[in-house]
Design an enzyme around this catalytic site. Structure first.
Site, mmCIF file in Angstrom:
data_model
loop_
_atom_site.group_PDB
_atom_site.id
_atom_site.type_symbol
_atom_site.label_atom_id
_atom_site.label_comp_id
_atom_site.label_asym_id
_atom_site.label_seq_id
_atom_site.Cartn_x
_atom_site.Cartn_y
_atom_site.Cartn_z
ATOM 1 N N GLY A 176 4.422 53.027 -50.119
ATOM 2 C CA GLY A 176 4.825 53.426 -48.786
ATOM 3 C C GLY A 176 3.801 52.999 -47.753
ATOM 4 N N GLY A 223 2.899 53.505 -43.217
ATOM 5 C CA GLY A 223 3.236 54.085 -41.926
ATOM 6 C C GLY A 223 2.332 53.523 -40.864
ATOM 7 N N SER A 246 -0.311 54.742 -39.651
ATOM 8 C CA SER A 246 -1.744 54.983 -39.824
ATOM 9 C C SER A 246 -2.303 54.462 -41.136
ATOM 10 C CB SER A 246 -2.031 56.491 -39.725
ATOM 11 O OG SER A 246 -1.309 57.192 -40.721
ATOM 12 N N GLY A 247 -1.462 54.036 -42.068
ATOM 13 C CA GLY A 247 -2.025 53.553 -43.312
ATOM 14 C C GLY A 247 -0.985 53.118 -44.320
ATOM 15 N N LYS A 260 -4.047 56.833 -49.991
ATOM 16 C CA LYS A 260 -3.715 56.324 -48.663
ATOM 17 C C LYS A 260 -4.909 55.574 -48.083
ATOM 18 C CE LYS A 260 -2.019 57.739 -44.119
ATOM 19 N NZ LYS A 260 -1.548 58.858 -43.285
ATOM 20 N N ASP A 316 4.824 64.184 -35.757
ATOM 21 C CA ASP A 316 5.494 62.979 -36.262
ATOM 22 C C ASP A 316 6.409 63.339 -37.423
ATOM 23 O OD1 ASP A 316 6.186 60.313 -36.262
ATOM 24 O OD2 ASP A 316 4.535 59.711 -37.562
#
Length: 842
Positions: A556, A558, A560-561, A577, A672
């Site tokens: 995955g 997003g 931010s990472g 992450k 978020d």
């Protein structure tokens, strides 16, 4: 060949048939023996049984229970004759005497219970168990039985213990009295009864203290939506087979699963709450379909004197939903029984001498009742002085009344009915303790504003709601009365101490600055600070690189990472992450926010963090691995979530967000909320993740007083407040949650097939997205609800097979959450309440 087959069938039927015949009734001179397990009365429909029931080692009670066993093999007791005096396992009997009396004997000698129906004028008597669960003793002058010539001499419905069954009336002469525990059926301290004002109430009647707690004791008559007027002397309450309850004082409610065909019971539970239960016969479980108290900590007596209750409403287990803690300066008497409360650490009573006692402050805490007196419009200093002037004052409640715009003072002679909650924004409790006790058991903490001296206190333990490590501070000593002192001597001593202190502070400051500066050159200081503040394990970059096989398995990503799957050295599967833009300030800021935020949170519907890495420019977080990934992945994959799973995901997500918004003493906004940030475990239970964009709100400032340096969130899920540059509150998460629920119901993303445009000044000119599409489809049928309109909007993957009631609730909740006016949106706790009303439809 027919004869052997016939014989085989006969033998099989005999082997499957019960070993004993069912006893339908007792007549004069007959009895039930404790030594014969088959001596049981069974109702004609087989739903209820009556006989001897084991309540311990060689201890039995004459009881009525549901014949069907629950999932754990136990039975549900609905009535007991001798709950407080069990009988021996030998020679004990229930006898229907020739004089018409029904008695229970212990070991063949002592009569421990009697129906009191001895009457020689009645020639025929019979005991039978009805289909309603009512054990009835009938009498008749005629030799043949019929409904016309028989009279009721006694019935168990007139003498309830802790449970009411459908059509069993609770009257002014009866009460429901709770059991001591789930395994100890003896009488306890909680009762549901009609008081002399004709109100149906809940009472804690303890060995020392007693108090009413439902309805709220400060409400009078009509304020509690009750009527004190009953017809004549009649006071009664009853519920029918459909689950509708009605009382003569005006109390009326219906079960969440209202309707016939369900076994129900209303029980005064061991925790002091009255609940209506419905039986899921296929699963063998009772589910709550109504309860009197939504907040268990409001129940009196659960946490005894000198202790207070904290509440975790999102815990599924009743045992974990409440926790007790002692006040500072007090120790628990018996950790296995918090109803006994806590006792003081100090052996001598509080001194009345000025200057020998001091106060400690507990914010967000309320103790109801047992005030010495009440002082209105008082300052804190005045309240302190009033308490010090009363030798029996153990402390005082000090609170701000928003309706009256002044402060109220409540000096306490007893600390009972304590409750600590973030809802008590204006409630503060000040506990009075000996100064020598305080000074001997202290740890340093920050100095209060405007305080003349620094104060010290050991942090409170077991404060389950305190997820922000908020410290408890001393009351300013400048409020206290002090004996007169020599002014010159006082000045000289103070000056000497101040000068010496200033020199020490200067020396220590210079030394610490040089030491920290040297450490910061290698990053060691920052790493030590992180470890101190979080308590998580610190991984090296090489460890995580090896665990993730050089970051090869991406699961995955997003804003931010990027998240990779890895296996740690101890064998645990983890989600690692790796923050992007890690060399710039923004990446490190998001890392610090996420790490500090998650470190303060602990909830079953929030992602669990195991560790971190701070090494050079690398910033990594290590989470628990979620088997089914994100909700977004599941919705877009070939995997189809059924309507029950979607409902559970919506409910679990709401619980996680409600915990962030309302159950921490330092509120947290996620900012978020979207399907990518809702992860699913192996049972499809949701966990809210990715706090990189979260914003901590200091409780003292309120959850509506926040400032943000930039817009946060994801387009399509962002509330209008972000667009219009309005005050940001927890309602932005509510809006995003509503969009997520709509996406779960419809299978469509917020902007699917629609257009959104904005003018240059940021004003929204036209929004035609998922929200309007759902509303249009529902309005096409001329109504908001119904299977026809739902069929047009529910995810096509379900192929028309879905729970209509649950999907209706999800649509209704979602549309309320996405109202443009934030004040029209519910809070997350209100969302939970709306969803829980329908959870029992499973």
């Amino acid at each position: 060949m027919r004869t052997p087959i016939f014989l085989v069938i006969i033998l099989v039927l005999q082997s499957l048939s019960p070993s004993s015949s069912t006893i339908s009734s007792l007549t004069k001179g007959s009895s039930l023996s404790v030594e014969k397990p088959d001596d049981v009365l069974v109702s004609p429909n087989g739903v209820f049984s009556a006989g001897f029931y084991s309540v311990g080692d060689n201890a039995f009670c004459f009881a009525i229970w549901f014949t069907q066993r629950l999932h754990d093999g136990s039975h549900t007791i609905v009535w007991m004759a001798n709950r407080d005096q069990p009988v021996n396992g030998r020679l004990s009997k229930v006898k229907l005497l020739k004089n018409g009396d029904l008695i229970l004997t212990d070991a063949g000698q002592l009569d421990v219970w009697s129906a009191g129906t001895g009457n020689r004028s009645i020639s025929k008597v019979q005991l039978q168990l009805n289909n309603t669960g009512n054990l009835v003793l009938l009498g008749s002058e005629s030799k043949t039985w019929s409904s016309e010539n028989s009279i009721t001499l006694w019935q168990s419905f007139d003498w309830p213990t802790d449970t009411l069954l459908p059509y069993q009336r609770l009257t002014r002469y009866a009460k429901l009295l709770s059991s001591r525990s789930r395994s100890n059926y003896s009488s306890s301290y909680y009762k549901l009864f009609f008081d002399n004002d004709n109100f149906l109430k809940l009472l804690y009647d303890g060995p020392v203290l007693s108090s009413l707690y439902w309805p709220d004791p400060w409400l009078i008559g009509w304020q509690a939506n009750r009527s004190p007027y009953a017809y004549g002397r009649e006071r009664s309450a009853v519920f029918n087979a459909s689950g509708h309850f009605q009382s003569t004082d005006g109390l009326e409610f219906s079960a969440a699963d209202y309707g016939v065909g369900v076994q129900r019971r209303l029980t005064m539970d061991v925790d002091g709450n009255a609940r209506l239960y419905s039986l899921d016969e296929t699963k063998g479980r009772w589910t709550v379909s109504w309860q009197a108290m939504a907040q268990p900590c409001k129940i009196h007596g659960i946490c005894g004197p000198n202790s207070f209750c904290t509440y975790l409403p999102n815990e599924k287990s009743e045992a974990k939903s409440r926790r007790c803690a002692c006040l500072p300066g007090y120790n628990v008497i018996d950790p296995s029984d918090w109803s006994l409360g806590c006792q003081p650490n100090f052996t001598t009573p509080l001194s009345c001498t000025v200057g020998e006692t001091d106060f400690i402050q507990l914010p967000n805490t309320d103790f109801y009742g047992y005030d010495i007196t009440i002082y209105y419009n008082y300052t804190l200093e005045m309240c302190v002085n009033e308490c010090l002037n009363h030798c029996d004052c153990l402390g005082f409640q000090f609170e701000y009344s928003s309706s009256k715009v002044y402060l109220d003072c409540y000096p306490k002679r007893l600390f009972v009915n304590g409750y600590r909650s973030p809802d008590f924004v204006h409630h503060r409790l000040f506990v009075r303790l000996p100064k020598d006790l305080l000074s001997s058991d202290t740890e340093p903490h920050e100095r209060l504003p405007n305080a003349s001296l620094s104060f010290y206190i050991k942090p409170l333990r077991n404060l389950s709601l305190d997820c922000s490590h908020q410290v408890i501070s001393w009351l300013d000593r400048s409020y206290y009365k002090k004996p007169k002192q020599n002014a010159v001597l006082k000045f000289m001593v103070s000056f000497a101490f101040a000068l010496a202190g200033f020199e020490i502070v200067c020396i220590c400051t210079v030394w610490c600055f040089m030491y920290i500066t040297q450490l910061d050159r290698s990053g060691v200081a920052r790493q030590r600070l992180l470890k101190l503040n979080t308590g998580f394990r610190k991984f090296t970059y090489d460890e995580l690189k090896k665990a993730s096989r050089n970051f090869s398995h991406e699961i995955g990503r997003g804003g931010s990472g990027i998240i990779y799957k890895g296996v740690l050295q101890d064998g645990r599967v983890a989600a690692i992450k790796l923050l992007i833009n890690e060399a710039n300030y923004q990446g490190e800021e998001e890392f610090m926010v996420e790490l500090s935020t998650i470190g303060r949170l602990n909830h079953m519907n929030l992602i669990e963090m195991w560790g971190y890495c701070v090494e050079g420019k690398h910033r990594l977080l290590v989470y628990e691995y979620m088997e089914y990934g994100s909700l977004a992945e599941t919705l877009s994959s070939s995997q189809t979530l059924n309507s029950l799973q979607r409902f559970d995901i919506a409910l679990g997500t709401a619980k996680g967000l409600a915990y962030l918004h309302e159950e921490c003493l330092e509120w947290v906004l996620h900012c978020d909320v979207k399907p990518q940030n809702i992860l699913l475990d192996g049972d499809y239970q949701p966990k809210v993740a990715d706090f990189g964009l979260s914003k901590l709100l200091n409780r003292a400032g309120g959850n509506s007083n926040s400032s943000f340096s930039r817009i946060r969130g994801t387009r399509g899920y962002m509330a209008p407040e972000w667009i219009f540059n309005l005050h940001i509150t927890s309602k932005v998460d509510v809006y995003s949650y509503g969009m997520v629920v709509l996406e779960m119901v419809t299978g469509k993303t917020p902007m699917t097939g629609h257009h959104t445009s904005f003018s240059n000044d940021g004003e929204m000119m036209e929004v035609r997205g998922l929200v309007n599409w759902v509303r249009e489809k529902i309005s096409e049928n001329g109504r908001r609800k119904g299977s026809d309109s739902l069929g047009k909007i529910v995810d096509p993957k379900l192929q028309g097979e879905f729970d209509v009631a649950k999907m209706e609730v999800l649509v209704d909740v979602a549309l309320r959450c996405v109202e443009e006016d934030r004040d029209a949106r519910p809070t997350m706790s209100q969302v939970i309440e709306m969803l829980l009303r329908h959870e029992n439809d499973r």
